[in-house]
Motif scaffolding. Structure first.
Motif, PDB file in Angstrom:
ATOM      1  N   ALA B  88       0.816  -1.221   0.000  1.00  0.00           N
ATOM      2  CA  ALA B  88       0.000   0.000   0.000  1.00  0.00           C
ATOM      3  C   ALA B  88       0.849   1.269   0.000  1.00  0.00           C
ATOM      4  O   ALA B  88       0.337   2.357  -0.243  1.00  0.00           O
ATOM      5  CB  ALA B  88      -0.927  -0.010   1.220  1.00  0.00           C
ATOM      6  N   SER B  89       2.125   1.134   0.272  1.00  0.00           N
ATOM      7  CA  SER B  89       2.975   2.317   0.381  1.00  0.00           C
ATOM      8  C   SER B  89       3.724   2.639  -0.907  1.00  0.00           C
ATOM      9  O   SER B  89       4.431   3.646  -0.967  1.00  0.00           O
ATOM     10  CB  SER B  89       4.013   2.097   1.489  1.00  0.00           C
ATOM     11  N   ARG B  90       3.576   1.815  -1.929  1.00  0.00           N
ATOM     12  CA  ARG B  90       4.354   2.055  -3.157  1.00  0.00           C
ATOM     13  C   ARG B  90       3.863   3.324  -3.843  1.00  0.00           C
ATOM     14  O   ARG B  90       2.679   3.550  -3.959  1.00  0.00           O
ATOM     15  CB  ARG B  90       4.262   0.866  -4.116  1.00  0.00           C
ATOM     16  N   ASP B  91       4.820   4.115  -4.311  1.00  0.00           N
ATOM     17  CA  ASP B  91       4.485   5.442  -4.780  1.00  0.00           C
ATOM     18  C   ASP B  91       4.188   5.546  -6.264  1.00  0.00           C
ATOM     19  O   ASP B  91       3.852   6.621  -6.755  1.00  0.00           O
ATOM     20  CB  ASP B  91       5.627   6.404  -4.434  1.00  0.00           C
ATOM     21  N   SER B  92       4.352   4.452  -6.990  1.00  0.00           N
ATOM     22  CA  SER B  92       3.982   4.496  -8.401  1.00  0.00           C
ATOM     23  C   SER B  92       3.588   3.092  -8.834  1.00  0.00           C
ATOM     24  O   SER B  92       3.957   2.104  -8.192  1.00  0.00           O
ATOM     25  CB  SER B  92       5.139   5.008  -9.263  1.00  0.00           C
ATOM     26  N   ARG B  93       2.863   3.039  -9.939  1.00  0.00           N
ATOM     27  CA  ARG B  93       2.436   1.749 -10.488  1.00  0.00           C
ATOM     28  C   ARG B  93       3.653   0.863 -10.761  1.00  0.00           C
ATOM     29  O   ARG B  93       3.663  -0.323 -10.453  1.00  0.00           O
ATOM     30  CB  ARG B  93       1.654   2.000 -11.784  1.00  0.00           C
ATOM     31  N   ARG B  96       5.116  -0.542  -7.605  1.00  0.00           N
ATOM     32  CA  ARG B  96       4.249  -1.609  -7.107  1.00  0.00           C
ATOM     33  C   ARG B  96       4.458  -2.903  -7.896  1.00  0.00           C
ATOM     34  O   ARG B  96       4.592  -3.983  -7.326  1.00  0.00           O
ATOM     35  CB  ARG B  96       2.795  -1.126  -7.195  1.00  0.00           C
ATOM     36  N   ALA B 207       9.148  10.910   0.987  1.00  0.00           N
ATOM     37  CA  ALA B 207      10.173  11.181  -0.021  1.00  0.00           C
ATOM     38  C   ALA B 207       9.475  11.680  -1.285  1.00  0.00           C
ATOM     39  O   ALA B 207       9.434  10.995  -2.302  1.00  0.00           O
ATOM     40  CB  ALA B 207      10.982   9.925  -0.311  1.00  0.00           C
ATOM     41  N   PRO B 208       8.888  12.894  -1.211  1.00  0.00           N
ATOM     42  CA  PRO B 208       8.078  13.350  -2.352  1.00  0.00           C
ATOM     43  C   PRO B 208       8.878  13.498  -3.639  1.00  0.00           C
ATOM     44  O   PRO B 208       8.322  13.297  -4.723  1.00  0.00           O
ATOM     45  CB  PRO B 208       7.504  14.688  -1.879  1.00  0.00           C
ATOM     46  N   GLY B 209      10.165  13.803  -3.529  1.00  0.00           N
ATOM     47  CA  GLY B 209      10.983  13.926  -4.739  1.00  0.00           C
ATOM     48  C   GLY B 209      11.187  12.572  -5.403  1.00  0.00           C
ATOM     49  O   GLY B 209      11.088  12.429  -6.627  1.00  0.00           O
ATOM     50  N   LEU B 210      11.436  11.567  -4.582  1.00  0.00           N
ATOM     51  CA  LEU B 210      11.577  10.199  -5.094  1.00  0.00           C
ATOM     52  C   LEU B 210      10.255   9.721  -5.708  1.00  0.00           C
ATOM     53  O   LEU B 210      10.234   9.110  -6.771  1.00  0.00           O
ATOM     54  CB  LEU B 210      12.016   9.273  -3.956  1.00  0.00           C
ATOM     55  N   TRP B 212       8.003  11.596  -6.993  1.00  0.00           N
ATOM     56  CA  TRP B 212       7.815  12.348  -8.235  1.00  0.00           C
ATOM     57  C   TRP B 212       8.597  11.714  -9.393  1.00  0.00           C
ATOM     58  O   TRP B 212       8.033  11.467 -10.468  1.00  0.00           O
ATOM     59  CB  TRP B 212       8.246  13.812  -8.021  1.00  0.00           C
ATOM     60  N   MET B 215       7.052   8.399 -10.484  1.00  0.00           N
ATOM     61  CA  MET B 215       5.859   8.586 -11.322  1.00  0.00           C
ATOM     62  C   MET B 215       6.239   9.073 -12.728  1.00  0.00           C
ATOM     63  O   MET B 215       5.685   8.610 -13.721  1.00  0.00           O
ATOM     64  CB  MET B 215       4.924   9.605 -10.684  1.00  0.00           C
ATOM     65  N   LYS B 216       7.184  10.005 -12.781  1.00  0.00           N
ATOM     66  CA  LYS B 216       7.584  10.551 -14.079  1.00  0.00           C
ATOM     67  C   LYS B 216       8.205   9.477 -14.973  1.00  0.00           C
ATOM     68  O   LYS B 216       8.136   9.559 -16.193  1.00  0.00           O
ATOM     69  CB  LYS B 216       8.600  11.703 -13.889  1.00  0.00           C
ATOM     70  N   GLU B 218       7.154   6.666 -15.574  1.00  0.00           N
ATOM     71  CA  GLU B 218       6.128   5.943 -16.337  1.00  0.00           C
ATOM     72  C   GLU B 218       5.912   6.544 -17.722  1.00  0.00           C
ATOM     73  O   GLU B 218       5.436   5.866 -18.626  1.00  0.00           O
ATOM     74  CB  GLU B 218       4.804   5.927 -15.550  1.00  0.00           C
TER      75      GLU B 218
END
Lengths: 279, 227
Positions: B88-93, B96, B207-210, B212, B215-216, B218
């Motif tokens: 549930a903590s993974r920050d991008s598809r 995950r 870690a919002p930069g990580l 970000w 996500m980018k 993708e």
């Protein structure tokens, strides 16, 4: 130092609010409203589509060290609710004392909640713990927006003291589907690091817990123009968008633009913005 | 189990030739390079340092430690909760998918090894996707590794793989890569201790930069890696 304060102040201020909503034919109404201390809701407003809009107000206007807020919201089956606030939640320098807010949201099958408060501002020295625990049942859906400002750079005040601690958990039918744990002490290296905030002071998140966005809608969301660093991703049970930038206004602009874009899909109708957002 | 064999099993588990596909993921680093956040050996070192002392040692490795302890205590409900939290903590598809794919591959590998004959896969994890730190904890138990070895091996695997990403994608020379390891190995030893001693309410994957860059990635135009 605090021992010299009157007991009523040194004990901090506890405020609690409990809200419940039910679906009637064509509209949603509040069915429960209890409060302790300085947390209220304004008179509810049912818009033309039957959604119940509520504005949570914290009359003291700011939260000091020692204060504790708790908000407990439950939506019965099919209830359709939007909750926001009239202005920024200001968490002041706690002078060594911590303050906390605990939010629990419980949505029954078929309920829909938009939880879109205005920004949280953490003054330097604020020692704050913010917990949000959300329980979705059946096919309930949630659109959750969060904007946090660390320090007040416009006043030359950086978040160099205190601590921001935030926990958010979304469960569906008892299983955890999304979580975020933030512990950020003032002057943490992550404030400057590109892994963290890269020197920016505002973070925002928009989470949609509901059916996956169609790919073209996701693509359109990625195109939304903003001066901040923004991106989004479709996870198995939530769609997640993030923003890093320098102003709450930019963050809200980005977040509300996304909301307007998503709304026909998430809610089957155009987004109506609460009038308080225009003031 | 004797110490000599445990050390060998650790080297084997942490080897880049362990067939679970780690080499195909950059965990956002390729995107950090593309976006100009990592540009040279100095910024690469800082990036890895900050990831290590940030979400890696304050979240992922902590949950790995918790998973090791849950296995020792035969607490399957706890293991299931840890697995849910990691997923549930993974920050991008992509992140995950990465953890699920590697968790799956490690499980398949273990099932085929003689070491797992008397140590069945935990039943609470039978049907769900498994995050790689949880699968790693099971592997460590199966191979007779202690908790500190499991965490050290996990973080080493991460660091070596990240340096390999830099060699391929920056590109960075082999010797520069080794110098980077020299600089970061003492940090890694500190991170192992952080992960093993962090109080529960200080868990942080902030870690919002990580997030970000992950996500980018993708939508990055040209990519060598799957995350």
């Amino acid at each position: 130092m605090s021992s010299r304060l009157p007991a009523s102040l040194s004990a901090g201020w506890h405020a609690a609010l409990e809200l419940g909503y039910a679906r009637l034919p064509g509209r949603t109404i509040p069915v429960r409203r209890r409060h302790v201390g300085p947390l209220r809701v304004q008179k509810h407003f049912v818009d033309a589509t039957g959604v119940c809009q509520h504005i949570i107000v914290h009359p003291p206007g700011g939260i000091a060290g020692g204060d504790r807020l708790s908000i407990d919201v439950s939506l019965e089956e099919g209830a359709d609710v939007l909750i926001t606030s009239p202005g920024a939640a200001k968490w002041y320098d706690g002078f060594g004392r911590s303050a906390s807010q605990s939010v629990t949201l419980a949505l029954a099958d078929g309920a829909r909640l938009e939880w879109l408060p205005q920004e949280t501002i953490l003054y330097a020295g604020a020692d704050v713990r913010l917990d949000s625990r959300i329980k979705l049942h059946g096919d309930a859906s949630l659109l959750l927006g969060d904007v946090v400002c660390l320090g007040r750079p416009a006043c030359g005040e950086h978040f160099d003291r205190g601590q921001w601690q935030q926990l958010a958990e979304i469960e569906r039918n008892g299983r955890l589907i999304w979580c975020e744990h933030a512990v950020l002490p003032g002057a943490s290296p992550l404030l400057a690091s590109p892994v963290g905030l890269a020197g920016h002071s505002v973070v925002a998140t928009l989470v949609w817990a509901g059916p996956a966005l169609p790919d073209e809608l996701h693509q359109a969301a990625l195109e939304v123009d903003t001066p901040g660093r923004a991106a989004a991703t479709q996870l198995p049970e939530v769609w997640l968008a993030r923003f890093i930038g320098d102003s709450a206004e930019d963050a809200h602009h980005w977040l509300r633009h996304l909301r307007a874009l998503l709304h026909p899909f998430t809610h089957g109708r155009p987004a109506q913005s609460p009038r308080i957002w225009a003031t | 189990m004797n110490g000599g064999l445990a050390l060998l099993q650790l080297l084997r588990l942490a080897s880049p030739s362990l067939p679970i596909g780690a080499y195909s993921y950059s965990q956002g680093l390729e995107s950090a390079l593309d976006l100009g956040l990592v540009t040279d050996a100095t910024s690469a070192r800082q990036w890895l340092h900050d990831v290590l002392h940030g979400p890696l040692s304050h979240f992922e490795a902590v949950l790995l430690v918790q998973a090791c302890r849950a296995l020792v205590g035969a607490d399957e409900a706890r293991l299931d909760a840890i697995n849910q939290r990691l997923l549930a903590s993974r920050d991008s598809r992509e992140l995950r998918q990465e953890t699920e794919q590697m968790g799956y591959s490690l499980r398949q590998l273990l099932a085929a090894l003689p070491e797992s004959q008397n140590q069945p896969w935990p039943s609470t994890l039978a049907d769900a996707p498994v995050a790689v730190p949880v699968a790693w904890a099971v592997a460590a138990r199966t191979l007779g590794l202690a908790e500190d070895a499991a965490v050290t091996g996990y973080l080493w695997g991460w660091l070596e793989n990240q340096v390999m990403v830099l060699l391929k994608a920056m590109p960075m020379g082999q010797t520069a890569g080794q110098r980077l390891l020299s600089a970061l190995l003492p940090e890694l030893a500190v991170a192992v201790q952080t992960a093993r001693t962090l109080p529960e309410d200080e868990l942080s994957n902030f870690a919002p930069g990580l997030a970000w860059v992950a996500m980018k990635h993708e939508t990055q135009y040209s990519r060598l890696f799957r995350s």
